[in-house]
Design a protein around this motif. Structure first.
Motif, PDB file in Angstrom:
ATOM      1  N   LYS A  22      19.399 -13.641   2.594  1.00 32.55           N
ATOM      2  CA  LYS A  22      19.159 -12.767   3.734  1.00 32.55           C
ATOM      3  C   LYS A  22      17.755 -12.453   3.808  1.00 32.55           C
ATOM      4  N   ASN A  23      17.527 -11.634   3.361  1.00 30.24           N
ATOM      5  CA  ASN A  23      16.036 -10.663   2.979  1.00 30.24           C
ATOM      6  C   ASN A  23      15.307 -11.131   2.164  1.00 30.24           C
ATOM      7  N   LEU A  26      14.701 -14.408   5.904  1.00 33.81           N
ATOM      8  CA  LEU A  26      14.152 -13.263   7.673  1.00 33.81           C
ATOM      9  C   LEU A  26      12.464 -13.564   7.207  1.00 33.81           C
ATOM     10  N   ARG A 124      14.965   3.675  10.553  1.00 30.63           N
ATOM     11  CA  ARG A 124      14.258   2.821  10.282  1.00 30.63           C
ATOM     12  C   ARG A 124      12.776   3.009  11.138  1.00 30.63           C
ATOM     13  N   ILE A 128       4.732   2.712   8.524  1.00 28.54           N
ATOM     14  CA  ILE A 128       4.409   1.761   7.306  1.00 28.54           C
ATOM     15  C   ILE A 128       3.333   0.873   7.860  1.00 28.54           C
ATOM     16  N   ILE A 165       6.828   3.221  -0.755  1.00 29.63           N
ATOM     17  CA  ILE A 165       7.467   1.792  -0.791  1.00 29.63           C
ATOM     18  C   ILE A 165       7.731   1.405   0.232  1.00 29.63           C
ATOM     19  N   VAL A 167       9.379  -2.276   2.040  1.00 26.99           N
ATOM     20  CA  VAL A 167      10.119  -4.234   2.043  1.00 26.99           C
ATOM     21  C   VAL A 167       9.181  -4.695   3.055  1.00 26.99           C
ATOM     22  N   GLY A 168      10.131  -4.238   4.205  1.00 25.19           N
ATOM     23  CA  GLY A 168       9.262  -4.472   5.472  1.00 25.19           C
ATOM     24  C   GLY A 168       7.699  -4.318   5.938  1.00 25.19           C
ATOM     25  N   ILE A 330      17.191   6.152  -0.884  1.00 30.04           N
ATOM     26  CA  ILE A 330      15.755   5.187   0.278  1.00 30.04           C
ATOM     27  C   ILE A 330      16.210   4.933   1.767  1.00 30.04           C
ATOM     28  N   ARG A 334      23.188   7.038   4.400  1.00 27.70           N
ATOM     29  CA  ARG A 334      23.767   5.812   4.033  1.00 27.70           C
ATOM     30  C   ARG A 334      25.460   5.436   3.175  1.00 27.70           C
TER      31      ARG A 334
HETATM   32  C1  EPZ Z   1      14.631  -3.927   3.751  1.00 29.69           C
HETATM   33  O1  EPZ Z   1      14.739  -3.150   4.974  1.00 29.69           O
HETATM   34  C2  EPZ Z   1      15.966  -5.134   3.978  1.00 29.69           C
HETATM   35  N1  EPZ Z   1      15.958  -5.247   4.859  1.00 29.69           N
HETATM   36  C3  EPZ Z   1      17.247  -4.012   3.738  1.00 29.69           C
HETATM   37  O2  EPZ Z   1      18.519  -4.265   3.608  1.00 29.69           O
HETATM   38  C4  EPZ Z   1      17.000  -2.941   2.018  1.00 29.69           C
HETATM   39  O3  EPZ Z   1      18.413  -2.332   2.352  1.00 29.69           O
HETATM   40  C5  EPZ Z   1      15.659  -2.061   2.103  1.00 29.69           C
HETATM   41  O4  EPZ Z   1      14.542  -3.028   2.253  1.00 29.69           O
HETATM   42  C6  EPZ Z   1      16.129  -1.699   0.941  1.00 29.69           C
HETATM   43  O5  EPZ Z   1      15.189  -2.457  -0.114  1.00 29.69           O
HETATM   44  C7  EPZ Z   1      15.435  -6.886   5.192  1.00 29.69           C
HETATM   45  O6  EPZ Z   1      15.095  -6.689   3.550  1.00 29.69           O
HETATM   46  C8  EPZ Z   1      15.981  -7.544   5.865  1.00 29.69           C
HETATM   47  P1  EPZ Z   1      11.702  -0.769   3.718  1.00 29.69           P
HETATM   48  P2  EPZ Z   1      13.725  -2.246   5.167  1.00 29.69           P
HETATM   49  O7  EPZ Z   1      10.957  -0.493   4.535  1.00 29.69           O
HETATM   50  O8  EPZ Z   1      12.623  -3.391   5.051  1.00 29.69           O
HETATM   51  C9  EPZ Z   1      11.143   4.018   5.299  1.00 29.69           C
HETATM   52  C10 EPZ Z   1      20.105  -5.229   3.917  1.00 29.69           C
HETATM   53  O9  EPZ Z   1      21.389  -3.987   3.763  1.00 29.69           O
HETATM   54  N2  EPZ Z   1       9.873   3.548   5.905  1.00 29.69           N
HETATM   55  O10 EPZ Z   1      11.811  -1.084   1.836  1.00 29.69           O
HETATM   56  O11 EPZ Z   1      13.575  -1.672   6.659  1.00 29.69           O
HETATM   57  C11 EPZ Z   1      12.463   3.656   5.325  1.00 29.69           C
HETATM   58  O12 EPZ Z   1      13.237   5.008   6.745  1.00 29.69           O
HETATM   59  C12 EPZ Z   1      19.360  -4.279   4.264  1.00 29.69           C
HETATM   60  O13 EPZ Z   1      20.214  -6.655   3.703  1.00 29.69           O
HETATM   61  C13 EPZ Z   1       9.713   4.378   6.980  1.00 29.69           C
HETATM   62  O14 EPZ Z   1       9.809   5.482   6.686  1.00 29.69           O
HETATM   63  O15 EPZ Z   1      13.028  -0.629   3.966  1.00 29.69           O
HETATM   64  C14 EPZ Z   1      13.194   3.405   4.673  1.00 29.69           C
HETATM   65  O16 EPZ Z   1      14.221   5.184   4.059  1.00 29.69           O
HETATM   66  C15 EPZ Z   1      19.673  -3.045   4.674  1.00 29.69           C
HETATM   67  N3  EPZ Z   1       8.426   3.677   7.504  1.00 29.69           N
HETATM   68  C16 EPZ Z   1      12.477   3.329   3.344  1.00 29.69           C
HETATM   69  O17 EPZ Z   1      10.890   3.067   3.721  1.00 29.69           O
HETATM   70  C17 EPZ Z   1       8.257   2.467   7.544  1.00 29.69           C
HETATM   71  O18 EPZ Z   1       7.215   2.182   7.893  1.00 29.69           O
HETATM   72  C18 EPZ Z   1      12.338   1.521   2.241  1.00 29.69           C
HETATM   73  O19 EPZ Z   1      12.358   0.913   3.536  1.00 29.69           O
HETATM   74  C19 EPZ Z   1       9.236   0.979   6.963  1.00 29.69           C
HETATM   75  C20 EPZ Z   1       9.719   2.099   5.948  1.00 29.69           C
END
Ligand code: EPZ
Length: 420
Positions: A22-23, A26, A124, A128, A165, A167-168, A330, A334
């Protein structure tokens, strides 16, 4: 609302074939907006979040067809007029919708995308994402819950070091920079395998992206793309979920269709816990593992232990003889599965972002409530090992990210069914 009924104590044996990720799917779907050429995606998981993303792309004007039987998606955006808007109605249920921002901005120079808003596991934010896009020259303002982004003269390559760091954010900026003029250097990137799958897809499409180091990427903007056919990688988190199911109550359970090289951290920790496994390149046999030992772990960005397996790991910790500990680094909220697991007889104590699990503890079936995608699957795992029957409410959380979960488990002798 649909529920799942699980009868505990049935030994799992047989084979589970893992679906596509899925990830990985998307962000690849979001990146499809960049191109007018045909795109054929194979091994796509037909789960709710992927369907929602397809509906969003269709709403914007994409010509997209899902073949659920063949697990593939065909996209053909030739001469399609796009609405460069991603409305709240889509993005509120599937936060990954915000990843279309980079491709809309890069392709059309303008985008209006709903802020994702928070969810059960955290606020969320997208600061970044916006930081990276601004570094590429986008003008961004937030109004009435929407991100208004503009790059009238197109995006320009830049040197960008992510403040932390994400992912999105890494995905959003990679996609945007693929069409920017000039070269972009990214540092402090997330390096999840799903992001590598995205860059493989973009390079097949004609982009010019190279990984210079573990967290460093160089992107040379390109102007035109080719037709592309791409197989989505396996779902690493689904695989980890079923490996833990095997560790809990499996006997020669085979998990196939995977690349074990992306599961090194999980395998190392499970081995340390006494889980007996036979590891091959593309499959794992989990053998009966009667003696589970406690561990102390923390969630980290890849290649660390994934936050998306934290809830599932906690269930395994209830079987360990002694006190285990897991630190969630993270997301800020959770551990919502913990009260539900404690209602089933687990002994888990949560203090801030730390949970302490005492074991071994026999679990008892109960009626429980799913709160988010991975919490819901941890309740299924708990139901598999609990005495008697467990009813899991709000199964729609599970349907967001697990394809044919009941079917896969039933094929391995689990007693699990859906109540409508
Ligand atoms: C991706 O979410 C995944 N989703 C999540 O999977 C996964 O838990 C997460 O990465 C961490 O590995 C998809 O890939 C669709 P992040 P994402 O940006 O991109 C903070 C699942 O169960 N942050 O790496 O949203 C954020 O709040 C889902 O399949 C900022 O502060 O995760 C978090 O604390 C759940 N500012 C941390 O960084 C931002 O602009 C990591 O978030 C972006 C994120």
């Amino acid at each position: 609302m649909q529920k799942l009924k699980v009868k505990g104590k049935n030994i799992l044996s047989g084979e589970i074939k893992i679906s596509g990720s899925k990830n990985a799917t998307l962000p690849i779907l979001a990146a499809s907006i960049l191109s007018e050429k045909k795109i054929d995606l194979k091994r796509v998981p037909i789960v709710k979040d992927v369907v929602t993303m397809c509906h969003l792309l269709k709403y914007m004007g994409s010509n997209i067809k899902i073949n659920s039987q063949k697990k593939n998606i065909l996209i053909n955006n030739k001469n399609k007029k796009f609405k460069n808007i991603a409305p709240y109605s889509f993005v509120k249920t599937m936060r990954a919708g915000v990843i279309v921002l980079g491709s809309l901005l890069a392709r059309f120079g303008k985008a209006k995308v709903s802020l994702p808003g928070g969810c059960a596991i955290g606020t969320r934010p997208v600061d970044i994402h916006l930081y990276g896009l601004k570094r590429l020259g986008a003008k961004i303002k937030i109004k009435n819950g929407y991100i208004f982004a503009e790059a009238k003269k197109g995006l320009t390559g830049a040197q960008i070091k992510f403040p932390s760091i994400s992912v999105g954010a890494t995905e959003n900026v990679i996609i945007a920079a693929s069409l920017a003029s000039g070269i972009t250097y990214l540092k402090n990137c997330a390096c999840e395998p799903e992001i590598k799958n995205l860059t493989d897809f973009l390079n097949k499409m004609g982009a010019n992206i190279s990984w210079l180091g573990k967290r460093e990427i160089k992107i040379m903007g390109c102007k035109k793309f080719n037709h592309v056919s791409h197989q989505v990688m396996f779902d690493r988190i689904e695989a980890g979920t079923f490996i833990i199911a095997g560790a809990l109550i499996g006997k020669k359970l085979k998990i196939s269709g995977i690349q074990t090289r992306f599961l090194n951290t999980e395998i190392k920790i499970l081995r340390k816990m006494g889980v007996r496994m036979q590891i091959s390149k593309d499959h794992i046999y989990i053998l009966h593992s009667p003696k589970i030992k406690p561990v102390k772990i923390k969630t980290e960005p890849y290649p660390g232990f994934p936050t998306d397996l934290q809830a599932q790991m906690i269930v395994l910790m209830t079987k360990a003889k002694g006190k285990s500990q897991i630190k969630e680094n993270i997301f800020e909220n959770r551990f919502m599965h913990v009260p539900e697991l404690n209602r089933m007889g687990a002994k888990i104590n949560t203090l801030g972002n730390l949970s302490y699990v005492e074991g071994p503890q026999n679990l008892n079936g109960a009626e429980v409530m799913a709160t988010d995608l991975r919490a819901s699957v941890s309740l299924v795992l708990a139901g598999l090992i609990a005495n008697n029957q467990t009813i899991i409410n709000r199964v729609y959380h599970l349907d967001r990210g697990y394809e044919d979960l009941e079917k896969k488990l039933r094929q391995c002798k689990a007693k699990i069914s859906r109540i409508f």
